[in-house]
Design a protein around this motif. Structure first.
Motif, mmCIF file in Angstrom:
data_model
loop_
_atom_site.group_PDB
_atom_site.id
_atom_site.type_symbol
_atom_site.label_atom_id
_atom_site.label_comp_id
_atom_site.label_asym_id
_atom_site.label_seq_id
_atom_site.Cartn_x
_atom_site.Cartn_y
_atom_site.Cartn_z
ATOM 1 N N THR A 74 -4.324 -14.576 -15.984
ATOM 2 C CA THR A 74 -3.925 -15.374 -14.835
ATOM 3 C C THR A 74 -4.289 -14.618 -13.562
ATOM 4 O OG1 THR A 74 -2.109 -16.295 -16.119
ATOM 5 C CG2 THR A 74 -1.993 -16.556 -13.728
ATOM 6 N N VAL A 75 -5.061 -15.274 -12.691
ATOM 7 C CA VAL A 75 -5.479 -14.680 -11.426
ATOM 8 C C VAL A 75 -5.065 -15.633 -10.309
ATOM 9 C CG1 VAL A 75 -7.434 -13.857 -10.044
ATOM 10 C CG2 VAL A 75 -7.457 -13.559 -12.523
ATOM 11 N N VAL A 76 -4.477 -15.074 -9.253
ATOM 12 C CA VAL A 76 -4.076 -15.867 -8.089
ATOM 13 C C VAL A 76 -4.554 -15.150 -6.823
ATOM 14 C CG1 VAL A 76 -2.052 -16.896 -9.214
ATOM 15 C CG2 VAL A 76 -1.817 -14.738 -7.974
ATOM 16 N N ILE A 77 -4.442 -15.837 -5.698
ATOM 17 C CA ILE A 77 -4.872 -15.294 -4.417
ATOM 18 C C ILE A 77 -3.659 -15.175 -3.506
ATOM 19 C CG2 ILE A 77 -6.291 -15.742 -2.363
ATOM 20 C CD1 ILE A 77 -8.163 -17.356 -4.269
ATOM 21 N N GLN A 78 -3.452 -13.985 -2.935
ATOM 22 C CA GLN A 78 -2.308 -13.781 -2.050
ATOM 23 C C GLN A 78 -2.463 -14.608 -0.786
ATOM 24 O OE1 GLN A 78 -1.441 -9.722 -0.974
ATOM 25 N NE2 GLN A 78 -0.114 -10.359 0.683
ATOM 26 N N ALA A 79 -1.384 -15.257 -0.386
ATOM 27 C CA ALA A 79 -1.349 -16.013 0.865
ATOM 28 C C ALA A 79 -0.559 -15.199 1.885
ATOM 29 C CB ALA A 79 -0.678 -17.364 0.638
ATOM 30 N N GLY A 80 -0.810 -15.444 3.140
ATOM 31 C CA GLY A 80 -0.051 -14.738 4.173
ATOM 32 C C GLY A 80 -0.668 -13.409 4.538
ATOM 33 N N ALA A 81 0.129 -12.539 5.118
ATOM 34 C CA ALA A 81 -0.351 -11.251 5.621
ATOM 35 C C ALA A 81 -0.928 -10.410 4.484
ATOM 36 C CB ALA A 81 0.786 -10.511 6.311
ATOM 37 N N PRO A 82 -2.174 -9.929 4.624
ATOM 38 C CA PRO A 82 -2.833 -9.246 3.509
ATOM 39 C C PRO A 82 -2.158 -7.967 3.035
ATOM 40 C CG PRO A 82 -4.294 -9.412 5.417
ATOM 41 C CD PRO A 82 -3.015 -10.073 5.772
ATOM 42 N N LYS A 83 -1.539 -7.192 3.917
ATOM 43 C CA LYS A 83 -0.941 -5.921 3.487
ATOM 44 C C LYS A 83 0.583 -5.985 3.473
ATOM 45 C CE LYS A 83 -4.863 -3.058 4.337
ATOM 46 N NZ LYS A 83 -5.346 -1.743 4.628
ATOM 47 N N ALA A 84 1.120 -7.175 3.261
ATOM 48 C CA ALA A 84 2.572 -7.347 3.254
ATOM 49 C C ALA A 84 3.217 -6.724 2.020
ATOM 50 C CB ALA A 84 2.928 -8.826 3.326
ATOM 51 N N TYR A 85 2.499 -6.638 0.908
ATOM 52 C CA TYR A 85 3.108 -6.175 -0.337
ATOM 53 C C TYR A 85 2.544 -4.854 -0.841
ATOM 54 C CZ TYR A 85 5.239 -10.682 -0.128
ATOM 55 O OH TYR A 85 5.971 -11.765 0.306
ATOM 56 N N VAL A 86 1.260 -4.636 -0.670
ATOM 57 C CA VAL A 86 0.657 -3.353 -1.049
ATOM 58 C C VAL A 86 -0.258 -2.900 0.085
ATOM 59 C CG1 VAL A 86 0.779 -3.734 -3.543
ATOM 60 C CG2 VAL A 86 -1.259 -4.467 -2.299
ATOM 61 N N LYS A 87 -0.391 -1.602 0.206
ATOM 62 C CA LYS A 87 -1.225 -1.032 1.281
ATOM 63 C C LYS A 87 -2.603 -0.640 0.785
ATOM 64 C CE LYS A 87 2.348 -1.275 3.955
ATOM 65 N NZ LYS A 87 2.660 -2.625 4.292
ATOM 66 N N THR A 88 -2.738 -0.490 -0.521
ATOM 67 C CA THR A 88 -4.014 -0.100 -1.101
ATOM 68 C C THR A 88 -4.190 -0.825 -2.434
ATOM 69 O OG1 THR A 88 -5.368 1.796 -1.760
ATOM 70 C CG2 THR A 88 -3.023 1.920 -2.250
ATOM 71 N N VAL A 89 -5.433 -0.932 -2.883
ATOM 72 C CA VAL A 89 -5.723 -1.565 -4.173
ATOM 73 C C VAL A 89 -6.629 -0.648 -4.970
ATOM 74 C CG1 VAL A 89 -5.387 -3.981 -3.511
ATOM 75 C CG2 VAL A 89 -7.591 -2.898 -3.062
ATOM 76 N N PRO A 90 -6.566 -0.722 -6.298
ATOM 77 C CA PRO A 90 -5.633 -1.520 -7.078
ATOM 78 C C PRO A 90 -4.226 -0.922 -7.048
ATOM 79 C CG PRO A 90 -6.989 -0.188 -8.544
ATOM 80 C CD PRO A 90 -7.496 0.053 -7.155
ATOM 81 N N SER A 91 -3.243 -1.810 -7.147
ATOM 82 C CA SER A 91 -1.831 -1.410 -7.200
ATOM 83 C C SER A 91 -1.080 -2.338 -8.134
ATOM 84 C CB SER A 91 -1.188 -1.503 -5.812
ATOM 85 O OG SER A 91 -1.609 -0.467 -4.971
ATOM 86 N N LEU A 92 -0.262 -1.748 -8.974
ATOM 87 C CA LEU A 92 0.599 -2.513 -9.874
ATOM 88 C C LEU A 92 1.991 -2.557 -9.266
ATOM 89 C CD1 LEU A 92 1.041 -3.888 -12.702
ATOM 90 C CD2 LEU A 92 1.886 -1.658 -13.441
ATOM 91 N N VAL A 93 2.560 -3.760 -9.169
ATOM 92 C CA VAL A 93 3.899 -3.937 -8.611
ATOM 93 C C VAL A 93 4.816 -4.488 -9.688
ATOM 94 C CG1 VAL A 93 5.286 -5.167 -6.900
ATOM 95 C CG2 VAL A 93 3.023 -4.327 -6.280
ATOM 96 N N THR A 94 5.930 -3.791 -9.902
ATOM 97 C CA THR A 94 6.977 -4.284 -10.800
ATOM 98 C C THR A 94 8.306 -4.188 -10.062
ATOM 99 O OG1 THR A 94 7.242 -2.098 -11.794
ATOM 100 C CG2 THR A 94 5.807 -3.640 -12.943
#
Length: 193
Positions: free
Chosen positions: A127-147
């Motif tokens: 499953t792949v989705v595209i982030q909406a809204g501010a690009p660095k609102a959740y992670v500051k660098t990629v790749p990053s795993l968020v749990t």
């Protein structure tokens, strides 16, 4: 004396709404291809994204580990196929979602096209989705795993860079078991515009 017509009054009322709405940022030029700015929520349980068919949904990092990546990131181009292989090897029963972010466009069809080209080229199956809204609102660098641990006060665990198999296994163990509908992303709360 001049008496305004009903049509004239209607036109004047619509013009006033547009002018006042523009002033307060409520109304702007309409562009059906531009991705709508979806309000960022202050936690990781309501992350606004677009599916690859253009639907707006929220993701919850407490339910689903999220791997943020960028189509233009050389590290992502190397790491995501390896992460994909590890996800497959772990024979997971829990969802895992890839989130495309840091796109150079706000044009939703273009973002979908770029993301689809990336997942096709690098053989990302999931499953792949595209982030909406501010690009660095959740992670500051990629790749990053968020749990996010279920029931936590929205303080996520963010693992930057390439994951080890142990880190990935741990992240998948944190996520609760869900239905196949949730895994497909269809059971998430729709975004309200």
């Amino acid at each position: 004396m001049f008496k305004p017509s009903r049509l004239g009054c209607l036109i004047a009322a619509v013009a006033a709404v547009v002018v006042i709405g523009s002033y307060f940022g409520l109304v702007g030029p309409w562009n059906p291809n531009k991705a709508a700015e979806i309000p960022i929520k202050p936690d990781y349980t309501l992350i606004p994204v677009y599916t690859l068919d253009g639907r707006s949904v929220y993701l919850n990092a407490a339910i689903t580990p999220l791997e943020f990546f960028s189509v233009n990131c050389p590290h992502c181009q190397e790491d995501l196929p390896q992460i994909q292989t590890m996800v497959s090897d772990l024979n997971r029963k829990k969802p895992f979602i890839y989130v495309s972010t840091f796109l150079n466009t706000s044009d939703l069809p273009e973002a979908i096209k770029e993301t689809k080209a990336f997942i096709s080229k690098y053989k990302i199956d999931g499953t792949v989705v595209i982030q909406a809204g501010a690009p660095k609102a959740y992670v500051k660098t990629v790749p990053s795993l968020v749990t996010l641990k279920s029931g936590s006060s929205s303080v996520p665990e963010i693992t930057e860079g390439m994951l080890t198999k142990e880190e990935l296994q741990s992240a998948l163990a944190v996520a609760p078991a869900v239905t196949s509908e949730q895994e497909k992303g269809t059971a998430h709360e729709p975004v309200k515009h």
